[in-house]
Design a protein around this motif. Structure first.
Motif, PDB file in Angstrom:
ATOM      1  N   LEU A 548       0.942  -6.633   5.599  1.00  0.00           N
ATOM      2  CA  LEU A 548       2.265  -6.029   5.748  1.00  0.00           C
ATOM      3  C   LEU A 548       2.145  -4.519   5.540  1.00  0.00           C
ATOM      4  O   LEU A 548       1.785  -4.067   4.457  1.00  0.00           O
ATOM      5  N   ILE A 549       2.438  -3.759   6.578  1.00  0.00           N
ATOM      6  CA  ILE A 549       2.452  -2.296   6.499  1.00  0.00           C
ATOM      7  C   ILE A 549       3.896  -1.853   6.297  1.00  0.00           C
ATOM      8  O   ILE A 549       4.787  -2.235   7.067  1.00  0.00           O
ATOM      9  N   ILE A 550       4.125  -1.065   5.260  1.00  0.00           N
ATOM     10  CA  ILE A 550       5.473  -0.566   4.968  1.00  0.00           C
ATOM     11  C   ILE A 550       5.433   0.953   5.073  1.00  0.00           C
ATOM     12  O   ILE A 550       4.717   1.626   4.320  1.00  0.00           O
ATOM     13  N   ASN A 551       6.214   1.488   6.005  1.00  0.00           N
ATOM     14  CA  ASN A 551       6.251   2.935   6.216  1.00  0.00           C
ATOM     15  C   ASN A 551       7.433   3.550   5.470  1.00  0.00           C
ATOM     16  O   ASN A 551       8.499   2.940   5.342  1.00  0.00           O
ATOM     17  N   ASP A 552       7.213   4.751   4.960  1.00  0.00           N
ATOM     18  CA  ASP A 552       8.277   5.529   4.295  1.00  0.00           C
ATOM     19  C   ASP A 552       8.915   4.789   3.129  1.00  0.00           C
ATOM     20  O   ASP A 552      10.123   4.884   2.903  1.00  0.00           O
ATOM     21  N   PHE A 553       8.132   4.039   2.378  1.00  0.00           N
ATOM     22  CA  PHE A 553       8.660   3.394   1.174  1.00  0.00           C
ATOM     23  C   PHE A 553       9.119   4.479   0.203  1.00  0.00           C
ATOM     24  O   PHE A 553       8.447   5.509   0.046  1.00  0.00           O
ATOM     25  N   ILE A 562      13.035  -4.430  -3.722  1.00  0.00           N
ATOM     26  CA  ILE A 562      11.983  -3.954  -4.629  1.00  0.00           C
ATOM     27  C   ILE A 562      11.400  -5.123  -5.418  1.00  0.00           C
ATOM     28  O   ILE A 562      10.181  -5.237  -5.602  1.00  0.00           O
ATOM     29  N   THR A 563      12.266  -6.007  -5.881  1.00  0.00           N
ATOM     30  CA  THR A 563      11.796  -7.178  -6.629  1.00  0.00           C
ATOM     31  C   THR A 563      10.889  -8.042  -5.773  1.00  0.00           C
ATOM     32  O   THR A 563       9.836  -8.517  -6.224  1.00  0.00           O
ATOM     33  N   ARG A 564      11.275  -8.269  -4.520  1.00  0.00           N
ATOM     34  CA  ARG A 564      10.445  -9.067  -3.609  1.00  0.00           C
ATOM     35  C   ARG A 564       9.095  -8.383  -3.371  1.00  0.00           C
ATOM     36  O   ARG A 564       8.052  -9.050  -3.326  1.00  0.00           O
ATOM     37  N   PRO A 593      10.064   4.295 -14.398  1.00  0.00           N
ATOM     38  CA  PRO A 593       8.883   3.473 -14.717  1.00  0.00           C
ATOM     39  C   PRO A 593       8.900   2.078 -14.108  1.00  0.00           C
ATOM     40  O   PRO A 593       7.925   1.351 -14.223  1.00  0.00           O
ATOM     41  N   LEU A 594      10.005   1.706 -13.435  1.00  0.00           N
ATOM     42  CA  LEU A 594      10.102   0.365 -12.863  1.00  0.00           C
ATOM     43  C   LEU A 594       8.961   0.087 -11.887  1.00  0.00           C
ATOM     44  O   LEU A 594       8.433  -1.028 -11.828  1.00  0.00           O
ATOM     45  N   LEU A 595       8.552   1.106 -11.132  1.00  0.00           N
ATOM     46  CA  LEU A 595       7.523   0.913 -10.109  1.00  0.00           C
ATOM     47  C   LEU A 595       6.122   1.288 -10.587  1.00  0.00           C
ATOM     48  O   LEU A 595       5.174   1.182  -9.806  1.00  0.00           O
ATOM     49  N   ASP A 596       5.978   1.711 -11.824  1.00  0.00           N
ATOM     50  CA  ASP A 596       4.646   2.082 -12.311  1.00  0.00           C
ATOM     51  C   ASP A 596       3.636   0.949 -12.160  1.00  0.00           C
ATOM     52  O   ASP A 596       2.496   1.174 -11.733  1.00  0.00           O
ATOM     53  N   PRO A 597       4.002  -0.307 -12.516  1.00  0.00           N
ATOM     54  CA  PRO A 597       3.021  -1.395 -12.306  1.00  0.00           C
ATOM     55  C   PRO A 597       2.619  -1.557 -10.847  1.00  0.00           C
ATOM     56  O   PRO A 597       1.483  -1.927 -10.555  1.00  0.00           O
TER      57      PRO A 597
END
Length: 651
Positions: A548-553, A562-564, A593-597
């Motif tokens: 899965l390629i995600i552009n411009d996240f 985000i949870t998924r 910090p939610l996305l740090d992991p």
């Protein structure tokens, strides 16, 4: 001329019959371990020590002493032995010291059969260590070399043996110490404990010279190694922070071998003592693909250690110059007149001589590695090759997936133009993050941030094309999330060839739809695997591996999306769902910090050369360059046309 080695430096051995002299200043135990190409020692029968001083090709002292002479005949060691490690240990249960930091630095010297001194090395910088590997003799391209190791272990012999993969390391260490302190353990039966063929505790080198045990979980896609196959543990890249980790060399879905691999053409030293011409595939392995993979990693390690020796020697020369100047100018009378200038000139001359000697050794090593690279690079299969390699000419869709993939190249400033391919094992254990942020943009490389983001997406497309090309038809699928449609032009090689599993998803609804589908796939496959019913998946579940390629996240992502995504990043790789995130981390600052992991779980790549990789042996900062398609080349279009045709037939 005798070579004065520093830690990490290697030196060629002109003879195979050697005498290693050790002077420690206090009584120490001396011995040798016989390991395979990766240093794994197959059992206590491969350890020469005072209780068993004689092995084929090696003889050590039978007791603790301040002076030792070890006899080595490298032509007599078993064929499977590629590394001979000379170790020292302080006796326990005596009134002597318990750490090497409290005794004089052990001195080692390697002599030829005629008494000529070949190399010497003083093991300095020790502190709490109770055992150490002083020297290593290793075979490279059919010729033997010596490397100054100086690798200490505060845990003593048990830690040293465990790091080399020895089973029952504690018992063997106790038996060895029992030779100087007799007790019940002295009756340890050397012949009853055999290596089980597995490497149970693999230690990876750290920058500070110590080891750490790595008990990372085994890749669930790996299968047991073939009976009798070498258990190799070469450290591969595992992330943008540090490259390292244990590797199981068995290949997913690769058939078991019932006979040993065909031997590689042996590279024998030339008659004039010069290194033998390099040979592609001159490494252990059960296929040419595996031998080339191991050879590339051997080149990577050799360059890392050669550069460590050079930089260490230059640092030593600089430090020595400073000390000489301090001593010369300590006398106030020397600060005036011609004495000051003379002292500075003499110190500078000695410093330059040492630096020039170190550079000459580095240039020699670089010449050997460059010659090897010139032979190896054209022999690499498509999964390992550059896009401009002849390997892509006449490309056909393979019948088996590869064991590894090339993500780019690595180099050091002093080693240009030599570059080492960055190979990672498949299936990918970590997702990839292609950094489209300004931190990855060298000055003048791109006109603006838009150009940088486009280059990051081009890097992702080249990677997706390579993954599709090296997998059998129908076994790998690529999906794209492009919320704002910003990557439409860059995605044309994939969309134009018709190789995407579905059109790129756009908008918030499209983002959520793709994430929900992949989350469902992960859940169903996990349940099927746990229940032993992998064949009972619903018909609408695509069993091919998914990229899965995600552009411009994170554009187009809400909290639920985000949870998924975090769930897919954590659980997806184990069941064949892999991520490539094209993103500028600064754009996601609002999440805190939610996305740090998430960022920590991804391997960071860049669309332009960037110094952010560290090797697992020394810890150098390596410059990474992406594996991009040459400007004007149509190789990707041609390859993807073959992939599309094969996929149509497969359906």
């Amino acid at each position: 001329m005798t070579a004065e080695l520093v830690r990490g430096q290697n030196h060629p051995l002109p003879q195979v019959r050697l005498e290693i002299r050790i002077s420690a200043g206090v009584p120490v135990l001396a011995g040798a371990t016989l390991g395979d190409e990766n240093g794994t020692v197959r059992g206590p029968q491969r350890v020469a020590h005072p209780g068993a001083p004689t092995l084929p090709g090696v003889e050590v002292s039978g007791q603790a002493a301040a002076e030792h002479r070890l006899a080595v005949d490298l032509s007599a060691v078993p064929e499977a032995v590629h590394r001979v490690g000379v170790f020292l240990a302080l006796p326990i249960g005596t009134a002597g010291p318990l750490r090497f930091g409290a005794v004089p630095a052990p001195r080692t010297a390697v002599h030829g059969p005629d008494g000529t001194e070949i190399a010497r090395y003083t093991v300095s910088g020790l502190d709490t260590e109770a055992a150490l590997i002083a020297l290593e003799l290793y075979r490279r391209q059919g010729a033997w070399k010596i490397r100054a190791m100086g690798q200490g272990y505060a845990g003593g012999l048990p830690a040293l043996f465990a790091d080399q993969g020895l089973p029952e390391a504690d018992m063997l260490a106790a038996a060895i110490h029992g030779t100087t302190n007799p007790g019940p353990t002295a009756a340890y039966d050397h012949g009853t404990h055999r290596a089980n063929g597995t490497h149970r505790a693999n230690g990876t080198h750290r920058a500070n010279g110590t080891h750490r045990a790595n008990d990372a979980a085994r890749n669930p896609y790996d299968t047991p190694a073939p009976e009798g196959a070498p258990a190799l543990d070469t450290p591969p890249p595992a992330g943008s922070r540090t490259l390292g980790g244990p590797i199981d060399y068995s290949h997913p879905r690769r058939p078991r071998h019932t006979a040993p691999p065909s031997p590689t053409p042996a590279a024998c030293p030339a008659a004039d003592g010069q290194p033998a011409p390099p040979v592609a595939g001159d490494a252990v392995g059960w296929s040419m693909e595996e031998r080339l993979y191991n050879q590339v990693w051997g080149m990577f390690e050799d360059l890392a250690r050669a550069m460590a020796a050079y930089r260490g020697a230059v640092d030593f020369a600089d430090t020595r110059q400073e000390k000489e100047l301090d001593q010369a100018l300590a006398d106030p009378r020397a600060r005036l007149g011609d004495g000051n200038a003379a002292a500075r000139e003499a110190a500078q001359t000695r410093r330059d001589q040492l630096a020039d000697q170190a550079r000459a050794v580095l240039d020699r090593d670089l010449a050997q590695l460059t010659a090897e690279s010139e032979v190896v690079e054209p022999a690499l299969p498509p999964a390992y090759a550059r896009w401009d390699s002849p390997a892509w000419h006449g490309y056909r869709v393979p019948a088996e997936p590869p064991m590894a993939l090339r993500l780019g190249d690595l180099h050091l400033p002093e080693s240009l133009p030599l570059r080492i391919p960055l190979l990672v094992r498949l299936p990918l254990e970590h997702g990839l993050w292609i950094d489209s942020g300004a931190t990855a943009m060298p000055e003048g490389s791109f006109a603006d941030s838009t150009a940088l983001r486009q280059a990051a997406m081009e890097t992702a497309v080249a990677l997706a094309a390579r993954l599709l090309a090296v997998h059998p038809a129908g076994e790998f699928a690529v999906r794209v999330i492009d919320p704002a449609g910003a990557g439409t032009r860059t995605l044309w090689p994939l969309t134009g060839a018709g190789v995407l599993a579905a059109p790129p998803a756009t908008g918030a609804a499209g983002v959520m739809d793709v994430l929900e589908r992949l989350t469902r796939r992960v859940d169903l496959v996990q349940m099927a695997v746990r229940g032993g019913a992998a064949g009972s998946l619903p018909d609408d579940v695509d069993t091919a591996r998914q990229l899965l390629i995600i552009n411009d996240f994170p554009h187009g992502f809400d909290d639920r999306a985000i949870t998924r995504l975090r769930y897919l990043a954590d659980e997806g790789p184990a069941v064949g769902v892999h991520l490539v995130l094209v993103a500028d981390r600064a754009d996601a600052a609002a999440y805190g910090p939610l996305l740090d992991p998430l960022w920590r779980s991804l391997m960071r790549l860049t669309p332009a050369p960037d110094e952010h990789f560290a090797d697992p042996w020394v810890g150098h900062a390596w410059t990474y360059e992406p594996a991009l398609v040459p400007v004007g080349s149509r190789v990707v279009e041609q390859v993807l046309a073959e992939v599309a045709a094969a996929s149509t037939k497969h359906k």
